[in-house]
Design an enzyme around this catalytic site. Structure first.
Site, PDB file in Angstrom:
ATOM      1  N   THR A  77      48.290  -6.018  36.133  1.00  0.00           N
ATOM      2  CA  THR A  77      49.113  -6.863  35.278  1.00  0.00           C
ATOM      3  C   THR A  77      50.472  -7.034  35.936  1.00  0.00           C
ATOM      4  O   THR A  77      50.688  -6.584  37.058  1.00  0.00           O
ATOM      5  CB  THR A  77      49.297  -6.216  33.889  1.00  0.00           C
ATOM      6  OG1 THR A  77      50.226  -5.123  33.999  1.00  0.00           O
ATOM      7  CG2 THR A  77      47.969  -5.684  33.336  1.00  0.00           C
ATOM      8  N   CYS A  78      51.410  -7.639  35.200  1.00  0.00           N
ATOM      9  CA  CYS A  78      52.740  -7.818  35.772  1.00  0.00           C
ATOM     10  C   CYS A  78      53.516  -6.506  35.829  1.00  0.00           C
ATOM     11  O   CYS A  78      54.563  -6.430  36.471  1.00  0.00           O
ATOM     12  CB  CYS A  78      53.534  -8.862  34.984  1.00  0.00           C
ATOM     13  SG  CYS A  78      53.797  -8.434  33.252  1.00  0.00           S
ATOM     14  N   ASN A  79      53.029  -5.457  35.170  1.00  0.00           N
ATOM     15  CA  ASN A  79      53.726  -4.172  35.157  1.00  0.00           C
ATOM     16  C   ASN A  79      52.965  -3.047  35.830  1.00  0.00           C
ATOM     17  O   ASN A  79      53.502  -1.945  35.969  1.00  0.00           O
ATOM     18  CB  ASN A  79      54.023  -3.741  33.708  1.00  0.00           C
ATOM     19  CG  ASN A  79      55.178  -4.502  33.112  1.00  0.00           C
ATOM     20  OD1 ASN A  79      56.196  -4.692  33.751  1.00  0.00           O
ATOM     21  ND2 ASN A  79      55.003  -4.953  31.884  1.00  0.00           N
ATOM     22  N   ARG A  80      51.734  -3.288  36.247  1.00  0.00           N
ATOM     23  CA  ARG A  80      50.951  -2.196  36.824  1.00  0.00           C
ATOM     24  C   ARG A  80      49.750  -2.718  37.594  1.00  0.00           C
ATOM     25  O   ARG A  80      49.221  -3.793  37.294  1.00  0.00           O
ATOM     26  CB  ARG A  80      50.473  -1.242  35.730  1.00  0.00           C
ATOM     27  CG  ARG A  80      49.395  -1.800  34.818  1.00  0.00           C
ATOM     28  CD  ARG A  80      49.074  -0.870  33.649  1.00  0.00           C
ATOM     29  NE  ARG A  80      50.224  -0.764  32.756  1.00  0.00           N
ATOM     30  CZ  ARG A  80      50.978   0.330  32.651  1.00  0.00           C
ATOM     31  NH1 ARG A  80      50.687   1.402  33.346  1.00  0.00           N
ATOM     32  NH2 ARG A  80      52.016   0.345  31.837  1.00  0.00           N
ATOM     33  N   SER A 137      54.245   0.388  28.302  1.00  0.00           N
ATOM     34  CA  SER A 137      54.682  -0.940  28.743  1.00  0.00           C
ATOM     35  C   SER A 137      56.193  -0.989  28.931  1.00  0.00           C
ATOM     36  O   SER A 137      56.935  -0.219  28.328  1.00  0.00           O
ATOM     37  CB  SER A 137      54.271  -1.996  27.710  1.00  0.00           C
ATOM     38  OG  SER A 137      52.867  -2.065  27.592  1.00  0.00           O
ATOM     39  N   GLU A 142      54.119  -3.994  23.543  1.00  0.00           N
ATOM     40  CA  GLU A 142      53.809  -5.391  23.857  1.00  0.00           C
ATOM     41  C   GLU A 142      52.357  -5.730  23.516  1.00  0.00           C
ATOM     42  O   GLU A 142      51.466  -4.883  23.538  1.00  0.00           O
ATOM     43  CB  GLU A 142      54.078  -5.671  25.340  1.00  0.00           C
ATOM     44  CG  GLU A 142      53.202  -4.872  26.282  1.00  0.00           C
ATOM     45  CD  GLU A 142      52.817  -5.671  27.508  1.00  0.00           C
ATOM     46  OE1 GLU A 142      52.449  -6.842  27.335  1.00  0.00           O
ATOM     47  OE2 GLU A 142      52.858  -5.110  28.621  1.00  0.00           O
ATOM     48  N   GLN A 148      44.576  -7.424  28.305  1.00  0.00           N
ATOM     49  CA  GLN A 148      44.415  -7.215  29.741  1.00  0.00           C
ATOM     50  C   GLN A 148      43.498  -6.025  30.021  1.00  0.00           C
ATOM     51  O   GLN A 148      42.681  -6.064  30.950  1.00  0.00           O
ATOM     52  CB  GLN A 148      45.794  -7.013  30.376  1.00  0.00           C
ATOM     53  CG  GLN A 148      46.626  -8.292  30.374  1.00  0.00           C
ATOM     54  CD  GLN A 148      48.109  -8.033  30.634  1.00  0.00           C
ATOM     55  OE1 GLN A 148      48.629  -6.932  30.381  1.00  0.00           O
ATOM     56  NE2 GLN A 148      48.806  -9.041  31.131  1.00  0.00           N
ATOM     57  N   GLY A 217      53.382 -23.074  34.164  1.00  0.00           N
ATOM     58  CA  GLY A 217      52.189 -22.263  33.945  1.00  0.00           C
ATOM     59  C   GLY A 217      51.541 -22.652  32.630  1.00  0.00           C
ATOM     60  O   GLY A 217      52.188 -23.249  31.765  1.00  0.00           O
ATOM     61  N   ALA A 220      47.929 -17.306  29.392  1.00  0.00           N
ATOM     62  CA  ALA A 220      48.181 -16.594  28.136  1.00  0.00           C
ATOM     63  C   ALA A 220      49.677 -16.344  27.917  1.00  0.00           C
ATOM     64  O   ALA A 220      50.200 -16.551  26.815  1.00  0.00           O
ATOM     65  CB  ALA A 220      47.418 -15.273  28.133  1.00  0.00           C
TER      66      ALA A 220
END
Length: 450
Positions: A77-80, A137, A142, A148, A217, A220
């Site tokens: 994901t955008c964080n991991r 998160s 979140e 995800q 974009g 989601a």
């Protein structure tokens, strides 16, 4: 273990402890997780190791085909970016995960190893459940992460890399994530990256009513951003995407309009705010493109750009362009930390829910594996005991009822003592690769599958 943005991470309520060092190992291993997150890696490193599409399938196959890995799931994901393995030997699994991730990111293995967080067995279960619940998160609680986690699980299923152990783990993780949001207040308020991005822009521009907003974009997160922007009543809301049809559908759902990538320069020049959230692997907005937009008759009005994509959509060099105010995921995390107190109490409840769910999961995992085999083994032994007693009944004809009861009790005691060690071994090893081998061996030796 090196940690990234330590000051920000320390403000996050409900976070797990520092990941386990790879120098420690359990005697038997089942589920082990390796990876990077906003707590252990810098944004540039997260950018390098992130993956989507065909890259996920390739990494899943590389992991699951390597001995001693039995199954794998990749969560990016955008964080991991994390890999969850059903594996046997700890250090071999660590090296496999490190090497596959290093090859994917085209980075030295030593650099990857320096930042690789490690969780095994119960720790891995607790970590994944916490991730699904939104406890780990950047934006506490979140919403996006639960979907995800579920999509990562389903993708691994499609690739054929899910084992029963992994399947049970992720099914329970999704259930825990749902319960955390329905039974606690952890997800109430602004609990998504898209919503926080809009709040950050709102704070920087002093309000969004009447402003001209552009969303780059149509996935989601873009949908969340567009919905949050629409609720602020902007003067103009435009969605730009490679697929014009998807841009049109998203814009129409929020009373906005769509534009093609070919019109991006003109739309940038007219915008007050740009939020980028594509899944592109390359930079979508170069610094010179943004500089041209600023120069195109903006009369000194700043252009606020919020980049929530990973890999980043916007050239980091745009920070140096006069008139451009660029914010990325690091800025978003710092902004989110200021709103954290609203969900801290709910995080405590969610942690308690996770702890109970972890214990339940581990117990079910053991019971699922050991119970049927133990029952089958004892049933086989009891049938054999009864058959032998019946075969020798004629020789015992001279015994009275009391003596026959004593023989029955004696033979039952002998069987129980003989089975005591194997029963304990099966129960203690349940849920681990060693337990899998024991189950297979006992089933084969005693014909329990027949």
């Amino acid at each position: 273990m090196q940690r990234f943005a330590e000051g920000v991470a320390s403000d996050q309520a409900g976070c797990p402890e520092t990941p386990t060092s790879p120098t420690r190992k359990p005697p038997d291993l089942s589920v082990v997780a390796f990876g990077f997150s906003h707590r252990t890696a810098s944004l540039p490193l997260l950018e390098r190791v992130s993956m989507a599409g065909d890259a996920v399938g390739k990494v899943l196959r590389q992991l699951s085909e390597a001995e001693p890995v039995l199954g794998a799931v990749v969560l990016s994901t955008c964080n991991r970016t994390e890999v969850y393995l059903d594996a046997e030997r700890f250090h071999d699994s660590y090296e496999i995960a490190r090497d596959v991730l290093a090859d994917h990111a085209d980075l030295p293995r030593g650099e990857v190893g320096d930042h690789l967080a490690v969780y095994y067995d119960g720790e891995a279960v607790e970590h994944l459940f916490g991730v699904a619940a939104g406890l780990d998160s950047a934006v506490l609680g979140e919403h996006e992460i639960l979907g995800q986690v579920r999509r990562a699980w389903l993708r691994a299923r499609d690739e054929g890399t899910v084992t029963p152990t992994i399947d049970l783990l992720f099914r329970h993780a999704v259930e825990v994530g749902k319960r955390a949001r329905s039974e606690t207040a952890i997800g109430r308020g602004s609990a998504s990256v898209g919503q926080i991005a809009v709040e950050l822009a709102e704070a920087r521009l002093g309000g969004l009513a009447g402003r001209r907003a552009l969303v780059l974009g149509a996935g989601a997160i873009a949908a969340t951003v567009t919905g949050a922007l629409a609720s602020r009543r902007p003067g103009d809301l435009v969605v730009v995407n490679r697929s014009r049809a998807r841009a049109e559908a998203l814009a129409a759902a929020h009373a906005g309009r769509s534009a093609s990538l070919g019109d991006l320069g003109r739309e940038l020049a007219a915008a007050d705010l740009v939020v980028t959230c594509t899944g592109a692997s390359e930079v979508m907005l170069e610094a010179d493109v943004l500089a041209a937009a600023v120069d195109a008759g903006r009369q000194g009005a700043p252009l606020v750009v919020v980049d929530v994509a990973l890999p980043r959509d916007v050239d980091p060099g745009a920070r140096g362009v006069p008139g451009i105010e660029l914010h990325d995921l690091d800025d978003l995390r710092r902004f989110a930390a200021a709103t954290l107190a609203q969900r801290e109490r709910a995080a405590t409840q969610a942690r308690e829910l996770v702890a109970i769910a972890v214990a339940s999961h581990l117990g079910e995992r053991r019971a699922r594996q050991a119970a049927p085999v133990v029952a089958g083994l004892r049933r086989w032994a009891e049938e054999l005991r009864n058959a032998e007693l019946e075969r020798h009944r004629a020789k015992l004809g001279g015994l009275g009822e009391a003596e026959l009861d004593a023989v029955d009790a004696l033979t039952r005691s002998i069987v129980n003592k003989l089975l005591h060690g194997p029963t304990l071994a099966l129960k203690d090893g349940a849920g681990t690769p060693r337990g899998d081998r024991l189950v297979e061996a006992v089933s084969d030796l005693f014909g329990l599958d027949d």
